[in-house]
Design a protein around this motif. Structure first.
Motif, PDB file in Angstrom:
ATOM      1  N   VAL A   1      47.027  41.523  47.799  1.00  6.74           N
ATOM      2  CA  VAL A   1      47.045  42.561  46.762  1.00  6.74           C
ATOM      3  C   VAL A   1      45.852  43.504  46.950  1.00  6.74           C
ATOM      4  CG1 VAL A   1      46.890  43.020  44.274  1.00  6.74           C
ATOM      5  CG2 VAL A   1      48.287  41.112  45.095  1.00  6.74           C
ATOM      6  N   ALA A   2      44.672  42.939  47.230  1.00  9.63           N
ATOM      7  CA  ALA A   2      43.479  43.758  47.440  1.00  9.63           C
ATOM      8  C   ALA A   2      43.671  44.703  48.623  1.00  9.63           C
ATOM      9  CB  ALA A   2      42.263  42.857  47.676  1.00  9.63           C
ATOM     10  N   LYS A   3      44.256  44.173  49.683  1.00 10.29           N
ATOM     11  CA  LYS A   3      44.496  44.982  50.890  1.00 10.29           C
ATOM     12  C   LYS A   3      45.465  46.119  50.597  1.00 10.29           C
ATOM     13  CE  LYS A   3      45.668  44.476  55.791  1.00 10.29           C
ATOM     14  NZ  LYS A   3      46.171  43.558  56.833  1.00 10.29           N
ATOM     15  N   GLU A   4      46.535  45.819  49.881  1.00  4.33           N
ATOM     16  CA  GLU A   4      47.549  46.835  49.535  1.00  4.33           C
ATOM     17  C   GLU A   4      46.932  47.948  48.685  1.00  4.33           C
ATOM     18  OE1 GLU A   4      50.849  44.948  47.590  1.00  4.33           O
ATOM     19  OE2 GLU A   4      51.207  43.611  49.308  1.00  4.33           O
ATOM     20  N   LEU A   5      46.014  47.563  47.807  1.00  2.00           N
ATOM     21  CA  LEU A   5      45.404  48.541  46.893  1.00  2.00           C
ATOM     22  C   LEU A   5      44.167  49.210  47.495  1.00  2.00           C
ATOM     23  CD1 LEU A   5      45.666  46.563  43.514  1.00  2.00           C
ATOM     24  CD2 LEU A   5      47.184  48.360  44.347  1.00  2.00           C
ATOM     25  N   GLY A   6      43.728  48.704  48.637  1.00  2.00           N
ATOM     26  CA  GLY A   6      42.582  49.310  49.319  1.00  2.00           C
ATOM     27  C   GLY A   6      41.257  49.076  48.627  1.00  2.00           C
ATOM     28  N   GLY A   7      41.085  47.876  48.087  1.00  2.00           N
ATOM     29  CA  GLY A   7      39.830  47.568  47.390  1.00  2.00           C
ATOM     30  C   GLY A   7      39.504  46.091  47.472  1.00  2.00           C
TER      31      GLY A   7
ATOM     32  N   GLY B   1      49.619  29.377  21.683  1.00  2.00           N
ATOM     33  CA  GLY B   1      48.285  28.824  21.506  1.00  2.00           C
ATOM     34  C   GLY B   1      48.133  27.395  21.973  1.00  2.00           C
ATOM     35  N   ARG B   2      49.075  26.922  22.804  1.00  2.00           N
ATOM     36  CA  ARG B   2      48.931  25.560  23.355  1.00  2.00           C
ATOM     37  C   ARG B   2      47.945  25.544  24.518  1.00  2.00           C
ATOM     38  NH1 ARG B   2      51.260  22.100  27.126  1.00  2.00           N
ATOM     39  NH2 ARG B   2      52.729  23.644  27.889  1.00  2.00           N
ATOM     40  N   ILE B   3      48.015  26.572  25.381  1.00  2.00           N
ATOM     41  CA  ILE B   3      47.110  26.681  26.529  1.00  2.00           C
ATOM     42  C   ILE B   3      46.515  28.087  26.545  1.00  2.00           C
ATOM     43  CG2 ILE B   3      46.941  26.679  29.063  1.00  2.00           C
ATOM     44  CD1 ILE B   3      49.336  24.737  29.096  1.00  2.00           C
ATOM     45  N   GLY B   4      45.205  28.153  26.729  1.00  3.53           N
ATOM     46  CA  GLY B   4      44.530  29.441  26.853  1.00  3.53           C
ATOM     47  C   GLY B   4      43.769  29.490  28.167  1.00  3.53           C
ATOM     48  N   VAL B   5      43.866  30.633  28.853  1.00  2.00           N
ATOM     49  CA  VAL B   5      43.225  30.793  30.160  1.00  2.00           C
ATOM     50  C   VAL B   5      42.408  32.089  30.172  1.00  2.00           C
ATOM     51  CG1 VAL B   5      43.614  31.146  32.639  1.00  2.00           C
ATOM     52  CG2 VAL B   5      45.057  29.532  31.370  1.00  2.00           C
ATOM     53  N   MET B   6      41.243  32.017  30.800  1.00  2.00           N
ATOM     54  CA  MET B   6      40.443  33.214  31.052  1.00  2.00           C
ATOM     55  C   MET B   6      40.039  33.201  32.522  1.00  2.00           C
ATOM     56  SD  MET B   6      38.984  35.898  29.534  1.00  2.00           S
ATOM     57  CE  MET B   6      38.902  35.406  27.810  1.00  2.00           C
ATOM     58  N   VAL B   7      40.229  34.340  33.205  1.00  2.00           N
ATOM     59  CA  VAL B   7      39.843  34.455  34.612  1.00  2.00           C
ATOM     60  C   VAL B   7      38.851  35.608  34.773  1.00  2.00           C
ATOM     61  CG1 VAL B   7      40.690  34.430  36.986  1.00  2.00           C
ATOM     62  CG2 VAL B   7      42.262  33.862  35.129  1.00  2.00           C
ATOM     63  N   GLN B   8      37.767  35.330  35.475  1.00  2.00           N
ATOM     64  CA  GLN B   8      36.741  36.337  35.743  1.00  2.00           C
ATOM     65  C   GLN B   8      36.861  36.790  37.203  1.00  2.00           C
ATOM     66  OE1 GLN B   8      32.705  34.934  36.346  1.00  2.00           O
ATOM     67  NE2 GLN B   8      31.925  36.478  34.924  1.00  2.00           N
ATOM     68  N   PHE B   9      36.925  38.107  37.387  1.00  2.00           N
ATOM     69  CA  PHE B   9      37.066  38.688  38.725  1.00  2.00           C
ATOM     70  C   PHE B   9      35.857  39.548  39.074  1.00  2.00           C
ATOM     71  CE2 PHE B   9      41.419  37.965  37.319  1.00  2.00           C
ATOM     72  CZ  PHE B   9      42.058  37.497  38.454  1.00  2.00           C
ATOM     73  N   ASP B  10      35.648  39.708  40.373  1.00  2.00           N
ATOM     74  CA  ASP B  10      34.745  40.734  40.878  1.00  2.00           C
ATOM     75  C   ASP B  10      35.644  41.723  41.617  1.00  2.00           C
ATOM     76  OD1 ASP B  10      32.748  42.289  41.885  1.00  2.00           O
ATOM     77  OD2 ASP B  10      32.003  40.820  43.333  1.00  2.00           O
ATOM     78  N   THR B  11      35.796  42.915  41.052  1.00  2.00           N
ATOM     79  CA  THR B  11      36.760  43.866  41.622  1.00  2.00           C
ATOM     80  C   THR B  11      36.322  45.306  41.386  1.00  2.00           C
ATOM     81  OG1 THR B  11      39.095  44.558  41.613  1.00  2.00           O
ATOM     82  CG2 THR B  11      38.169  43.844  39.505  1.00  2.00           C
ATOM     83  N   ASP B  12      36.762  46.178  42.278  1.00  2.00           N
ATOM     84  CA  ASP B  12      36.577  47.618  42.063  1.00  2.00           C
ATOM     85  C   ASP B  12      37.920  48.272  41.730  1.00  2.00           C
ATOM     86  OD1 ASP B  12      37.771  47.358  44.540  1.00  2.00           O
ATOM     87  OD2 ASP B  12      36.164  48.333  45.676  1.00  2.00           O
ATOM     88  N   LEU B  13      38.887  47.428  41.344  1.00  2.00           N
ATOM     89  CA  LEU B  13      40.252  47.910  41.063  1.00  2.00           C
ATOM     90  C   LEU B  13      40.659  47.641  39.611  1.00  2.00           C
ATOM     91  CD1 LEU B  13      41.790  46.376  44.307  1.00  2.00           C
ATOM     92  CD2 LEU B  13      41.387  48.822  43.926  1.00  2.00           C
ATOM     93  N   ALA B  14      39.667  47.405  38.736  1.00  2.00           N
ATOM     94  CA  ALA B  14      39.953  46.960  37.373  1.00  2.00           C
ATOM     95  C   ALA B  14      40.844  47.916  36.581  1.00  2.00           C
ATOM     96  CB  ALA B  14      38.646  46.733  36.621  1.00  2.00           C
ATOM     97  N   GLU B  15      40.791  49.203  36.906  1.00  2.00           N
ATOM     98  CA  GLU B  15      41.577  50.186  36.150  1.00  2.00           C
ATOM     99  C   GLU B  15      43.032  50.247  36.607  1.00  2.00           C
ATOM    100  OE1 GLU B  15      40.021  51.514  33.579  1.00  2.00           O
ATOM    101  OE2 GLU B  15      38.240  50.458  34.271  1.00  2.00           O
ATOM    102  N   LYS B  16      43.352  49.643  37.716  1.00  2.00           N
ATOM    103  CA  LYS B  16      44.718  49.754  38.265  1.00  2.00           C
ATOM    104  C   LYS B  16      45.654  48.728  37.623  1.00  2.00           C
ATOM    105  CE  LYS B  16      43.714  51.786  42.777  1.00  2.00           C
ATOM    106  NZ  LYS B  16      44.532  52.977  42.591  1.00  2.00           N
ATOM    107  N   PRO B  17      46.843  49.168  37.206  1.00  2.00           N
ATOM    108  CA  PRO B  17      47.801  48.231  36.604  1.00  2.00           C
ATOM    109  C   PRO B  17      48.222  47.121  37.567  1.00  2.00           C
ATOM    110  CG  PRO B  17      48.803  50.418  36.931  1.00  2.00           C
ATOM    111  CD  PRO B  17      47.345  50.557  37.179  1.00  2.00           C
ATOM    112  N   GLU B  18      48.192  47.425  38.879  1.00  2.00           N
ATOM    113  CA  GLU B  18      48.556  46.400  39.866  1.00  2.00           C
ATOM    114  C   GLU B  18      47.545  45.246  39.858  1.00  2.00           C
ATOM    115  OE1 GLU B  18      49.894  50.384  41.734  1.00  2.00           O
ATOM    116  OE2 GLU B  18      48.201  49.641  40.528  1.00  2.00           O
TER     117      GLU B  18
END
Length: 305
Positions: A267-273, A162-179
């Motif tokens: 990563v996007a290229k590898e996943l095709g999205g 709990g020393r540092i907290g980060v939140m990142v917002q993405f625009d993606t069509d790959l949200a369900e992929k573990p990669e």
């Protein structure tokens, strides 16, 4: 008609001296006929004393949390301060901070004042009342310092208990992929470690850039460079500045041959999205606050006196 023997400034002054709410201060001054000391006494008599006496103590410890409700696609990064690290590890305090985070996600308050008026998640009390109760029961000053709420495809990361907290917002069509999740975690960890100030070059304010150029030009001139050479040096150094402060321009910590932007694109290229970093927040506990450096033996001695 009843005449008030105090001004709005008096209410503000009492609020600063006691840490009590605006309406409590106004009522106390009304009852005390404008007498500041009497108003403080009245606030103490009404059970606000513990909170009031501790309000001057700096709360620079505490907890930063970053939470995501994946079902609702909403998340929050939040800092709540306390005076000591001991309290920050207290299960009751941790549970309280979690409830505040849930409140922000569910009710979307505009700011900390609006949050204070919200009903605390899982409780009939307002956040302000629950905070006051925690100050009284735990015995330390606490403060909800700041929060930022996000919606969309989010990845959160908390570093160092709990020393540092980060939140990142993405625009993606790959949200369900573990990669994608792994990629998002890499970006969040990058932000925690490298502390970028801006997302990209376009996000750097014009005045910040102008000031940086001014400083770099003065540096080059002080090195005895002629104006035309100094200008070229400044452009090179501005690129270095971007690589330090802009997330997408930074060297990717796990592979220094790549920028963060290039890593995400790969990563996007590898996943095709599509994967695009849209925004981020990084809160570090107590940053910009003065910490208490009390000597415990001195504190005990002062209590005995």
């Amino acid at each position: 008609m009843f005449e008030m023997n105090f001004t709005a400034k008096d209410v503000q002054s009492l609020r600063e001296r006691t840490g009590c709410g605006m309406m409590d201060c106004k009522k106390a001054l009304t009852e005390a006929n404008g007498d500041m000391d009497k108003a403080i006494e009245l606030l103490r008599e009404k059970g606000l004393a513990a909170a009031a006496k501790k309000a001057g103590r700096i709360a620079a410890e505490g907890l930063v949390v970053s939470k995501v409700d994946t079902g609702k696609k909403v998340g929050v990064v939040l800092e709540v301060n306390a005076e000591t690290d001991f309290v920050a590890k207290n299960a009751e305090f941790v549970s309280f901070v979690d409830a505040i985070a849930e409140t922000v996600m569910a009710q979307n308050p505009a700011d900390v004042d609006a949050l204070s008026a919200c009903n605390l998640s899982g409780s009939d009390d307002t956040v302000a009342d629950a905070l006051r109760e925690k100050i009284l029961t735990i015995g330390e000053n606490m403060k909800i310092r700041r929060f930022q709420r996000f919606e969309g495809d989010l990845v959160s990361y908390v570093h160092g208990d709990g020393r540092i907290g980060v939140m990142v917002q993405f625009d993606t069509d790959l949200a369900e992929k573990p990669e994608f999740t792994a990629c998002g975690k890499d970006i969040a960890m990058q932000i925690a470690a490298a502390n970028p100030q801006y997302l990209n070059r376009d996000a750097v304010p014009a005045e910040t850039l102008a000031k940086e150029k001014e400083i770099l030009t003065a540096q080059a001139m002080n090195e005895g460079k002629p104006a035309n050479i100094a200008e070229k040096m400044v452009m090179g150094r501005i690129n270095k500045f971007y690589k330090e402060v802009c997330l997408l321009d930074q060297e990717f910590i796990k592979d220094n041959d790549l920028t963060v932007a290039k890593y995400v694109a790969n990563v996007a290229k590898e996943l095709g999205g599509k994967i695009e970093v849209k925004a981020f927040a990084r809160f570090e506990k107590g940053e910009g606050l003065e910490k208490r450096n009390d000597n415990f033996a001195d504190e005990v001695a002062n209590m005995i006196k």
